[in-house]
Design a protein around this motif. Sequence first.
Motif, PDB file in Angstrom:
ATOM      1  N   ILE A  52       0.838  -1.211   0.000  1.00 21.08           N
ATOM      2  CA  ILE A  52       0.000   0.000   0.000  1.00 21.08           C
ATOM      3  C   ILE A  52       0.865   1.249   0.000  1.00 21.08           C
ATOM      4  O   ILE A  52       0.578   2.234  -0.707  1.00 21.08           O
ATOM      5  N   VAL A  53       1.947   1.241   0.781  1.00 14.95           N
ATOM      6  CA  VAL A  53       2.847   2.402   0.824  1.00 14.95           C
ATOM      7  C   VAL A  53       3.471   2.639  -0.549  1.00 14.95           C
ATOM      8  O   VAL A  53       3.572   3.787  -1.021  1.00 14.95           O
ATOM      9  N   CYS A  54       3.889   1.573  -1.217  1.00 14.42           N
ATOM     10  CA  CYS A  54       4.467   1.714  -2.561  1.00 14.42           C
ATOM     11  C   CYS A  54       3.440   2.274  -3.546  1.00 14.42           C
ATOM     12  O   CYS A  54       3.772   3.120  -4.392  1.00 14.42           O
ATOM     13  N   LEU A  55       2.188   1.812  -3.437  1.00 18.24           N
ATOM     14  CA  LEU A  55       1.135   2.349  -4.310  1.00 18.24           C
ATOM     15  C   LEU A  55       0.900   3.832  -4.042  1.00 18.24           C
ATOM     16  O   LEU A  55       0.733   4.627  -4.980  1.00 18.24           O
ATOM     17  N   LEU A  56       0.879   4.218  -2.771  1.00 18.02           N
ATOM     18  CA  LEU A  56       0.710   5.634  -2.434  1.00 18.02           C
ATOM     19  C   LEU A  56       1.872   6.463  -2.974  1.00 18.02           C
ATOM     20  O   LEU A  56       1.675   7.583  -3.466  1.00 18.02           O
ATOM     21  N   ALA A  57       3.078   5.911  -2.886  1.00 16.14           N
ATOM     22  CA  ALA A  57       4.237   6.630  -3.412  1.00 16.14           C
ATOM     23  C   ALA A  57       4.136   6.809  -4.925  1.00 16.14           C
ATOM     24  O   ALA A  57       4.430   7.891  -5.459  1.00 16.14           O
ATOM     25  N   LEU A  58       3.703   5.764  -5.632  1.00 10.60           N
ATOM     26  CA  LEU A  58       3.539   5.874  -7.084  1.00 10.60           C
ATOM     27  C   LEU A  58       2.454   6.888  -7.440  1.00 10.60           C
ATOM     28  O   LEU A  58       2.604   7.659  -8.396  1.00 10.60           O
ATOM     29  N   VAL A  59       1.358   6.885  -6.669  1.00 15.24           N
ATOM     30  CA  VAL A  59       0.289   7.865  -6.906  1.00 15.24           C
ATOM     31  C   VAL A  59       0.827   9.278  -6.711  1.00 15.24           C
ATOM     32  O   VAL A  59       0.523  10.192  -7.493  1.00 15.24           O
ATOM     33  N   GLY A  60       1.637   9.482  -5.669  1.00 15.30           N
ATOM     34  CA  GLY A  60       2.195  10.806  -5.436  1.00 15.30           C
ATOM     35  C   GLY A  60       3.157  11.241  -6.526  1.00 15.30           C
ATOM     36  O   GLY A  60       3.150  12.408  -6.958  1.00 15.30           O
ATOM     37  N   VAL A  61       3.988  10.330  -7.005  1.00 10.07           N
ATOM     38  CA  VAL A  61       4.969  10.684  -8.032  1.00 10.07           C
ATOM     39  C   VAL A  61       4.280  11.006  -9.360  1.00 10.07           C
ATOM     40  O   VAL A  61       4.640  11.967 -10.047  1.00 10.07           O
ATOM     41  N   PHE A  62       3.288  10.204  -9.731  1.00  9.90           N
ATOM     42  CA  PHE A  62       2.602  10.392 -11.020  1.00  9.90           C
ATOM     43  C   PHE A  62       1.199  10.958 -10.807  1.00  9.90           C
ATOM     44  O   PHE A  62       0.242  10.529 -11.465  1.00  9.90           O
ATOM     45  N   ALA A  63       1.065  11.921  -9.915  1.00  9.53           N
ATOM     46  CA  ALA A  63      -0.247  12.454  -9.547  1.00  9.53           C
ATOM     47  C   ALA A  63      -0.962  13.066 -10.747  1.00  9.53           C
ATOM     48  O   ALA A  63      -2.172  12.869 -10.926  1.00  9.53           O
ATOM     49  N   GLU A  64      -0.258  13.805 -11.586  1.00  6.64           N
ATOM     50  CA  GLU A  64      -0.916  14.449 -12.730  1.00  6.64           C
ATOM     51  C   GLU A  64      -1.511  13.415 -13.684  1.00  6.64           C
ATOM     52  O   GLU A  64      -2.582  13.631 -14.249  1.00  6.64           O
ATOM     53  N   PHE A  65      -0.807  12.310 -13.869  1.00  2.00           N
ATOM     54  CA  PHE A  65      -1.284  11.273 -14.778  1.00  2.00           C
ATOM     55  C   PHE A  65      -2.403  10.450 -14.151  1.00  2.00           C
ATOM     56  O   PHE A  65      -3.371  10.083 -14.820  1.00  2.00           O
ATOM     57  N   VAL A  66      -2.301  10.151 -12.853  1.00  2.05           N
ATOM     58  CA  VAL A  66      -3.291   9.301 -12.193  1.00  2.05           C
ATOM     59  C   VAL A  66      -4.609  10.040 -12.001  1.00  2.05           C
ATOM     60  O   VAL A  66      -5.688   9.448 -12.143  1.00  2.05           O
TER      61      VAL A  66
END
Length: 385
Positions: A52-66
Amino acid sequence: MGLNLPQLRRRAATDATGAGAATAVAPGAESQWRLIGRRFRRHRMAMFSLVIVCLLALVGVFAEFVAPTTTGEYSAEHTHAPPQALHFVDTSDGLDLGLYVYGYESVRDQETLAREYTVDESHKVPIGFFVEGTPYEMWGVFPMDTHLIGPTDPDERMYLLGADRNGRDMLSRIVYGTRVSLSIGLVGVAMSFVLGIVLGGISGYFGGRVDTGIQRVIEFTMSIPTIPLWMGLSAAVPREWGPLMTYFAITVILSLIGWTDLARVVRGRFLSLREEDFVTAARLDGCSRPRIIRRHMLPSFTSHIVASLTLAVPMMILAESALSFLGLGLQPPVVSWGVLMQEAQNIHSIAGAPWTLLPGVAVTVAVLVLNFVGDGIRDSADPYQ
């Protein structure tokens, strides 16, 4: 029978080779981090939380795309629009597989002047992946208009988690808030880590007046109530500063408060380690003090420091959320979970639009999974387990 010098050398080389081979194949000869990783992988809750932490990190990094749209995109016709249910199968006209949501029908109450929404099943909005939508700049550099999920028709709107009082998509704003809130936690902990390691290490290694002075500073800082201290430091931030400067100032404020606990832990460990035999041997061998601290003392309790840092990140996230919720931290147009929770400060939002509380759910999930990961690291690094 006596042995000459060449024979003694050959025997010593043979013994060393045999000992080296025995050491190489000795069972259980694994590094400390390999053992910690093996125990951590057995901790199911910690492993699930790490995902879950890794998913949150990916969401934060690619926020504009997600995010389905940008944070500033709004619709005056959809203020406080309720969440739309995502459907996968349409059976109204045969069997049609595909993602879609139903549109809204809205009327304004003549007495309260509030908008009332009903589901319009005759208006189906198809949803797709990697669709064209609102233009944005990825990381503020690359212009793009592709979103991970959204309506296939750019003129349609989708509110999977509802809309706020200005008709802005809550899902997109929560996604953007993930980047700010998590990065403040990570950057704040990194700065606290440096202060705690340096000051705690100096205090524990040198002792005497240096130790006394640093400990008095720590005790004075810890004696001040946290919220009034936050309020005082936040009030000192000039209001004319831009979002980036305010972000940096809030991070520094949280770091100035959060380093004391780690410094006390590091000091205690240094006090117990500085009299150990391996430290004395390094000192007699001519090693400098910085080298003794960096190469001999710190690695002996690195796992404990990693666990402490993991558990400190949730506290930083909660602190930023509390400051922004009280209006003392980040302010719009910056989007963080704390800023979004300001929407729930009035009874109208709670009673008529409870989905404005969803940023609080995001904070709760992030804090819980980070705590579970920290607990898993701490249990895995415990030599007595």
